[in-house]
Design a protein around this motif. Sequence first.
Motif, mmCIF file in Angstrom:
data_model
loop_
_atom_site.group_PDB
_atom_site.id
_atom_site.type_symbol
_atom_site.label_atom_id
_atom_site.label_comp_id
_atom_site.label_asym_id
_atom_site.label_seq_id
_atom_site.Cartn_x
_atom_site.Cartn_y
_atom_site.Cartn_z
ATOM 1 N N PRO A 86 0.800 -1.232 0.000
ATOM 2 C CA PRO A 86 0.000 0.000 0.000
ATOM 3 C C PRO A 86 0.828 1.276 0.000
ATOM 4 O O PRO A 86 0.505 2.232 -0.723
ATOM 5 N N ARG A 87 1.904 1.308 0.788
ATOM 6 C CA ARG A 87 2.679 2.547 0.867
ATOM 7 C C ARG A 87 3.350 2.856 -0.462
ATOM 8 O O ARG A 87 3.368 4.002 -0.921
ATOM 9 N N GLU A 88 3.912 1.825 -1.121
ATOM 10 C CA GLU A 88 4.547 2.043 -2.422
ATOM 11 C C GLU A 88 3.505 2.492 -3.451
ATOM 12 O O GLU A 88 3.764 3.386 -4.277
ATOM 13 N N PHE A 89 2.331 1.876 -3.398
ATOM 14 C CA PHE A 89 1.256 2.227 -4.325
ATOM 15 C C PHE A 89 0.873 3.698 -4.173
ATOM 16 O O PHE A 89 0.817 4.455 -5.157
ATOM 17 N N LEU A 90 0.643 4.140 -2.935
ATOM 18 C CA LEU A 90 0.226 5.526 -2.699
ATOM 19 C C LEU A 90 1.356 6.513 -2.991
ATOM 20 O O LEU A 90 1.104 7.621 -3.483
ATOM 21 N N SER A 91 2.587 6.121 -2.721
ATOM 22 C CA SER A 91 3.716 7.001 -3.031
ATOM 23 C C SER A 91 3.867 7.179 -4.545
ATOM 24 O O SER A 91 4.156 8.273 -5.035
ATOM 25 N N THR A 92 3.649 6.101 -5.294
ATOM 26 C CA THR A 92 3.719 6.194 -6.751
ATOM 27 C C THR A 92 2.607 7.087 -7.279
ATOM 28 O O THR A 92 2.829 7.925 -8.166
ATOM 29 N N ILE A 93 1.398 6.934 -6.732
ATOM 30 C CA ILE A 93 0.273 7.799 -7.121
ATOM 31 C C ILE A 93 0.613 9.261 -6.847
ATOM 32 O O ILE A 93 0.401 10.144 -7.693
ATOM 33 N N GLY A 94 1.168 9.536 -5.673
ATOM 34 C CA GLY A 94 1.515 10.915 -5.317
ATOM 35 C C GLY A 94 2.554 11.505 -6.257
ATOM 36 O O GLY A 94 2.444 12.672 -6.678
ATOM 37 N N ALA A 95 3.566 10.721 -6.623
ATOM 38 C CA ALA A 95 4.605 11.216 -7.531
ATOM 39 C C ALA A 95 4.037 11.519 -8.902
ATOM 40 O O ALA A 95 4.372 12.543 -9.528
ATOM 41 N N LEU A 96 3.151 10.645 -9.394
ATOM 42 C CA LEU A 96 2.549 10.883 -10.706
ATOM 43 C C LEU A 96 1.659 12.115 -10.703
ATOM 44 O O LEU A 96 1.625 12.881 -11.686
ATOM 45 N N LEU A 97 0.931 12.327 -9.632
ATOM 46 C CA LEU A 97 0.063 13.507 -9.553
ATOM 47 C C LEU A 97 0.880 14.791 -9.476
ATOM 48 O O LEU A 97 0.505 15.811 -10.073
ATOM 49 N N ARG A 98 1.998 14.766 -8.758
ATOM 50 C CA ARG A 98 2.861 15.955 -8.717
ATOM 51 C C ARG A 98 3.413 16.273 -10.101
ATOM 52 O O ARG A 98 3.464 17.443 -10.515
ATOM 53 N N GLN A 99 3.801 15.234 -10.823
ATOM 54 C CA GLN A 99 4.292 15.428 -12.186
ATOM 55 C C GLN A 99 3.205 16.027 -13.068
ATOM 56 O O GLN A 99 3.457 16.937 -13.870
ATOM 57 N N SER A 100 1.986 15.536 -12.915
ATOM 58 C CA SER A 100 0.877 16.038 -13.717
ATOM 59 C C SER A 100 0.569 17.496 -13.393
ATOM 60 O O SER A 100 0.284 18.301 -14.287
ATOM 61 N N ARG A 101 0.652 17.853 -12.123
ATOM 62 C CA ARG A 101 0.380 19.244 -11.735
ATOM 63 C C ARG A 101 1.449 20.187 -12.269
ATOM 64 O O ARG A 101 1.157 21.322 -12.641
ATOM 65 N N ARG A 102 2.709 19.727 -12.285
ATOM 66 C CA ARG A 102 3.772 20.555 -12.877
ATOM 67 C C ARG A 102 3.519 20.783 -14.363
ATOM 68 O O ARG A 102 3.717 21.890 -14.878
ATOM 69 N N PHE A 103 3.073 19.740 -15.041
ATOM 70 C CA PHE A 103 2.732 19.882 -16.453
ATOM 71 C C PHE A 103 1.603 20.892 -16.637
ATOM 72 O O PHE A 103 1.647 21.746 -17.529
ATOM 73 N N ALA A 104 0.573 20.811 -15.781
ATOM 74 C CA ALA A 104 -0.557 21.732 -15.894
ATOM 75 C C ALA A 104 -0.131 23.169 -15.632
ATOM 76 O O ALA A 104 -0.604 24.105 -16.296
ATOM 77 N N GLU A 105 0.777 23.370 -14.682
ATOM 78 C CA GLU A 105 1.237 24.730 -14.388
ATOM 79 C C GLU A 105 2.063 25.287 -15.546
ATOM 80 O O GLU A 105 1.924 26.458 -15.920
ATOM 81 N N GLU A 106 2.914 24.433 -16.132
ATOM 82 C CA GLU A 106 3.681 24.880 -17.296
ATOM 83 C C GLU A 106 2.745 25.230 -18.445
ATOM 84 O O GLU A 106 2.945 26.218 -19.157
#
Length: 411
Positions: free
Chosen positions: A104-124
């Motif tokens: 579970p922790r690895e799963f949620l950490s991976t989700i969090g990293a992908l969402l941060r990447q997506s938000r950076r893309f949206a801000e750019e």
Amino acid sequence: MVDDSDSKRYIMASWLRRAGHAVIEAASGREALGIVDRGAPDLAVLDVHLPDMSGLEVCARIKQARASAGMPVLHVSAIAVDAADRSIGLDGGADAYLVDPIEPREFLSTIGALLRQSRRFAEEHRIALTLQRSLLPAEPPKLAGLRIAARYHASTEHAEIGGDFYDAFETPSGDGLVVIGDVQGHSLAAAVIMAELRYSLRAYAFDGHSPAAVVERLNRLILVTHPESTATVCLLAFPPDRSRVTVVNAGHLPPLVVGPAGAGFWEGGAGVLLGVPAPAPAPDTVDLPAGTRLLLYTDGLVERRDRPIDETMTELAEQVAARHGVGRLDPAHTGERGSAGNAGLPGNAWDAEARGGAGFGGSLERAAVALDQLADALIDSARGADDDVALVAVERAPEDGRHQDAVRRPS
């Protein structure tokens, strides 16, 4: 959350909900694609093996659609677990790949990293869009003796920002310049290069350089400051009395000209794109009778993934010709392009008796469609385009001053 196993889908969805995420569940690939089509979620967790289609195919479809291309996809699998399987998934467009048993922790950490990447893309994306819109003329260009209608349309709300730009201005000497260009790529970097080219072009023109010299300096600029990038630009220059027009075209699609002899593409003044060490294009200058119209546009107006560009450009010429009540000039039946004496257009097609010399031939003073209506119709036809579209329609104003100028900000 896409998985055909009810228990596995319940467990992973529960992890996500306890972490504060809203979850939409799907048990098949088609159900998942329907959810995405109705509005792309922030992220997709996608099982590789689904009952109706492969999760790899679902991922590919998500990434191919411009509206969802930036959405992160996390593959999960209890069967395709070896390195080769993971490589196939990642090469197919997935942003991450986890195999059972999933902690579970690895799963949620991976989700969090992908969402941060997506938000950076949206801000750019937001920054690039703001920059691009700020560079387009806020008010209709006022060039004495010319009518101008310009439009810009972004392909989709979630698409990356392109490098399309246009401009129209008058130099201190009274020359009128109308420009359209396109920087390679879809990113904040492309928007920044677009800004540099637009402001540099104005500066070179205001310093009194000829159209060819302006383009030559732009090419040197991009070679030195952005050697990895390329761009196209097409520049039209009109003397103070607007009696003639000069084109210098660095790798851009050719202007479409409408005169009494018909509508055809002006291939004169053409050369290689910016960013390539080569001489500047040789300018082509012709007479410009009152009422003659010229259309500048970017590739989003004519490029389609499933059709050859020659076919779509022919359709553009036919559409514009029909709206003006004239025929389309077919290069295959009008001879080879000549010198500036025939406007760089197909052979004898412009050799109307009324021309009286080098130019587009006679006058188109009774246009069947107003300039702004023409621009609206063309931009409406490109609403489903895969790329952004910029276009500028220019007319040497008739003596009675019909038709209103119109420029619209990005839609």
